[in-house]
Design an enzyme around this catalytic site. Structure first.
Site, mmCIF file in Angstrom:
data_model
loop_
_atom_site.group_PDB
_atom_site.id
_atom_site.type_symbol
_atom_site.label_atom_id
_atom_site.label_comp_id
_atom_site.label_asym_id
_atom_site.label_seq_id
_atom_site.Cartn_x
_atom_site.Cartn_y
_atom_site.Cartn_z
ATOM 1 N N THR A 169 3.988 32.092 -11.496
ATOM 2 C CA THR A 169 4.957 31.130 -10.945
ATOM 3 C C THR A 169 6.027 31.870 -10.150
ATOM 4 O O THR A 169 6.481 32.940 -10.572
ATOM 5 C CB THR A 169 5.593 30.249 -12.042
ATOM 6 O OG1 THR A 169 6.632 29.454 -11.452
ATOM 7 C CG2 THR A 169 6.155 31.043 -13.204
ATOM 8 N N SER A 170 6.402 31.296 -9.013
ATOM 9 C CA SER A 170 7.460 31.898 -8.197
ATOM 10 C C SER A 170 8.834 31.578 -8.785
ATOM 11 O O SER A 170 9.844 32.038 -8.289
ATOM 12 C CB SER A 170 7.368 31.379 -6.764
ATOM 13 O OG SER A 170 7.494 29.966 -6.760
ATOM 14 N N HIS A 183 4.452 18.814 -14.977
ATOM 15 C CA HIS A 183 4.313 18.074 -13.715
ATOM 16 C C HIS A 183 3.156 17.078 -13.727
ATOM 17 O O HIS A 183 2.710 16.638 -12.677
ATOM 18 C CB HIS A 183 4.168 19.070 -12.547
ATOM 19 C CG HIS A 183 5.424 19.868 -12.304
ATOM 20 N ND1 HIS A 183 5.444 21.045 -11.617
ATOM 21 C CD2 HIS A 183 6.704 19.627 -12.670
ATOM 22 C CE1 HIS A 183 6.696 21.519 -11.568
ATOM 23 N NE2 HIS A 183 7.469 20.675 -12.209
HETATM 24 P P1 NAD Z 1 4.049 28.930 -6.338
HETATM 25 O O1 NAD Z 1 2.944 28.747 -5.366
HETATM 26 O O2 NAD Z 1 5.436 28.659 -5.912
HETATM 27 O O3 NAD Z 1 4.037 30.447 -6.846
HETATM 28 C C1 NAD Z 1 2.866 31.047 -7.320
HETATM 29 C C2 NAD Z 1 3.252 32.417 -7.861
HETATM 30 O O4 NAD Z 1 2.124 32.950 -8.530
HETATM 31 C C3 NAD Z 1 3.661 33.428 -6.787
HETATM 32 O O5 NAD Z 1 4.796 34.125 -7.234
HETATM 33 C C4 NAD Z 1 2.445 34.347 -6.681
HETATM 34 O O6 NAD Z 1 2.804 35.678 -6.387
HETATM 35 C C5 NAD Z 1 1.893 34.267 -8.069
HETATM 36 N N1 NAD Z 1 0.449 34.450 -8.160
HETATM 37 C C6 NAD Z 1 -0.522 34.008 -7.334
HETATM 38 N N2 NAD Z 1 -1.732 34.333 -7.797
HETATM 39 C C7 NAD Z 1 -1.512 35.025 -8.949
HETATM 40 C C8 NAD Z 1 -2.365 35.624 -9.905
HETATM 41 N N3 NAD Z 1 -3.690 35.612 -9.773
HETATM 42 N N4 NAD Z 1 -1.795 36.211 -10.988
HETATM 43 C C9 NAD Z 1 -0.445 36.268 -11.132
HETATM 44 N N5 NAD Z 1 0.408 35.722 -10.255
HETATM 45 C C10 NAD Z 1 -0.130 35.100 -9.190
HETATM 46 O O7 NAD Z 1 3.655 28.120 -7.650
HETATM 47 P P2 NAD Z 1 4.579 27.468 -8.794
HETATM 48 O O8 NAD Z 1 5.697 28.374 -9.132
HETATM 49 O O9 NAD Z 1 3.673 26.988 -9.850
HETATM 50 O O10 NAD Z 1 5.244 26.210 -8.081
HETATM 51 C C11 NAD Z 1 4.442 25.361 -7.306
HETATM 52 C C12 NAD Z 1 4.377 23.916 -7.766
HETATM 53 O O11 NAD Z 1 3.181 23.404 -7.233
HETATM 54 C C13 NAD Z 1 4.249 23.717 -9.235
HETATM 55 O O12 NAD Z 1 5.254 22.851 -9.576
HETATM 56 C C14 NAD Z 1 2.887 23.041 -9.486
HETATM 57 O O13 NAD Z 1 3.076 21.779 -10.074
HETATM 58 C C15 NAD Z 1 2.312 22.789 -8.160
HETATM 59 N N6 NAD Z 1 0.951 23.312 -7.924
HETATM 60 C C16 NAD Z 1 -0.011 23.196 -8.898
HETATM 61 C C17 NAD Z 1 -1.268 23.680 -8.675
HETATM 62 C C18 NAD Z 1 -2.308 23.555 -9.758
HETATM 63 O O14 NAD Z 1 -2.220 22.629 -10.571
HETATM 64 N N7 NAD Z 1 -3.268 24.462 -9.834
HETATM 65 C C19 NAD Z 1 -1.606 24.306 -7.456
HETATM 66 C C20 NAD Z 1 -0.609 24.394 -6.469
HETATM 67 C C21 NAD Z 1 0.665 23.907 -6.741
#
Ligand code: NAD
Ligand code: ZN
Length: 244
Positions: free
Chosen positions: A193-194, A123
């Site tokens: 990741t969800s 992304h």
């Molecule tokens: P999401 O928010 O949809 O899901 C996050 C998942 O991670 C959830 O299932 C949650 O239960 C789990 N989780 C949270 N903390 C955790 C931990 N400490 N250890 C293990 N699991 C944990 O995120 P996604 O699936 O990455 O999709 C969201 C989109 O948003 C992505 O495409 C990404 O590009 C973007 N995003 C990126 C960032 C970043 O760069 N840090 C932050 C927010 C969103």
């Protein structure tokens, strides 16, 4: 699907794999202080007037760039964040020759900051920015130190972060390279990741053996060979300590 309860079993699965690829999402950065989207305290659950998915879309960026940058700088960019022990575990696994690639949906650059070499950013990244018209490149510092909406010095068009917004397609080369890495590996570790953002989440289906380490259930648990419910950094750090 085997639901793993103890760390020694988890360690055994990682230790016996010869070629591993890691696929992660926003949950790998929450223990570094960056909010994810779908956890209870994630950006989608913070009671905003406007849906973050709408603000982080291509149309919104083009039509309301000032509001986009206000939201982006306040909620998405977090330059104080540092890599956590989970990132470091992956660096060591790569140095040992076992981890072949890190495929991430994150745009925060934390895997590279930790020292991972082969990182595929599905992304994009907050560190790369470019003028939508003349394609002049800009640093994150330029974006952060200029008023919103951020504009090009040369042509005054908008500067766009090279992050994939909703309504935009992924870079085909990066997707193909990711598939290639995944099919070659004997174990894919999926974490933080969800598995609900597509097409990224579909990558999991190409893997041979799949190990999920996640805080909550995801849409892909049922197709995984092994599932461990726990935190990314905490879990991998506990495994590292078992070697000490
Ligand atoms: P999401 O928010 O949809 O899901 C996050 C998942 O991670 C959830 O299932 C949650 O239960 C789990 N989780 C949270 N903390 C955790 C931990 N400490 N250890 C293990 N699991 C944990 O995120 P996604 O699936 O990455 O999709 C969201 C989109 O948003 C992505 O495409 C990404 O590009 C973007 N995003 C990126 C960032 C970043 O760069 N840090 C932050 C927010 C969103
Ligand atoms: Zn320009």
């Amino acid at each position: 699907m085997e639901v793993i309860k103890d760390l020694s079993r988890l360690k055994e699965i990682i230790d016996t794999a010869e070629s591993i690829v890691f696929f992660g999402g926003a949950g790998t950065s929450t223990e570094s202080g960056i909010a994810d989207f779908r956890s209870p305290n994630g950006l989608y659950n913070q009671n905003r007037k406007e849906d973050p998915e709408k603000i982080l879309s291509h149309n919104y960026f083009m039509n309301r760039p000032k509001r986009f940058f206000d939201f982006y700088k306040e909620n998405i960019v977090n330059i104080a964040a540092k890599p956590n022990p989970g990132h470091e575990f992956l660096v060591n696994l790569e140095k040992a020759g076992k981890l072949k690639a890190v495929i991430t949906q994150n745009i925060d650059g934390l895997h590279q900051m930790a020292g991972s070499e082969n990182v595929l950013e599905l992304h994009g990244s907050i560190y790369q920015n470019e003028c939508v018209k003349c394609h002049k490149k800009y640093s994150l510092d330029y974006v952060l130190n200029n008023p919103n909406p951020v504009r090009c010095i040369d042509c005054e068009s908008l500067v766009k972060p090279n992050v994939i917004l909703y309504g935009e397609s992924l870079d085909t080369d990066i997707v193909l390279q990711s598939v290639e890495e995944i099919v070659k590996a004997d174990l894919l570790i999926v974490s933080g990741t969800s598995c609900s953002v597509f097409p990224a989440a579909d990558l999991v289906t190409y893997a041979n053996k799949k190990l999920l380490i996640n805080l909550e259930k995801t849409s892909k648990d049922h197709i995984c060979d092994y599932v461990y419910y726990g935190k990314f950094a905490e879990t991998l750090n506990a495994i590292r300590k078992m070697n000490d």
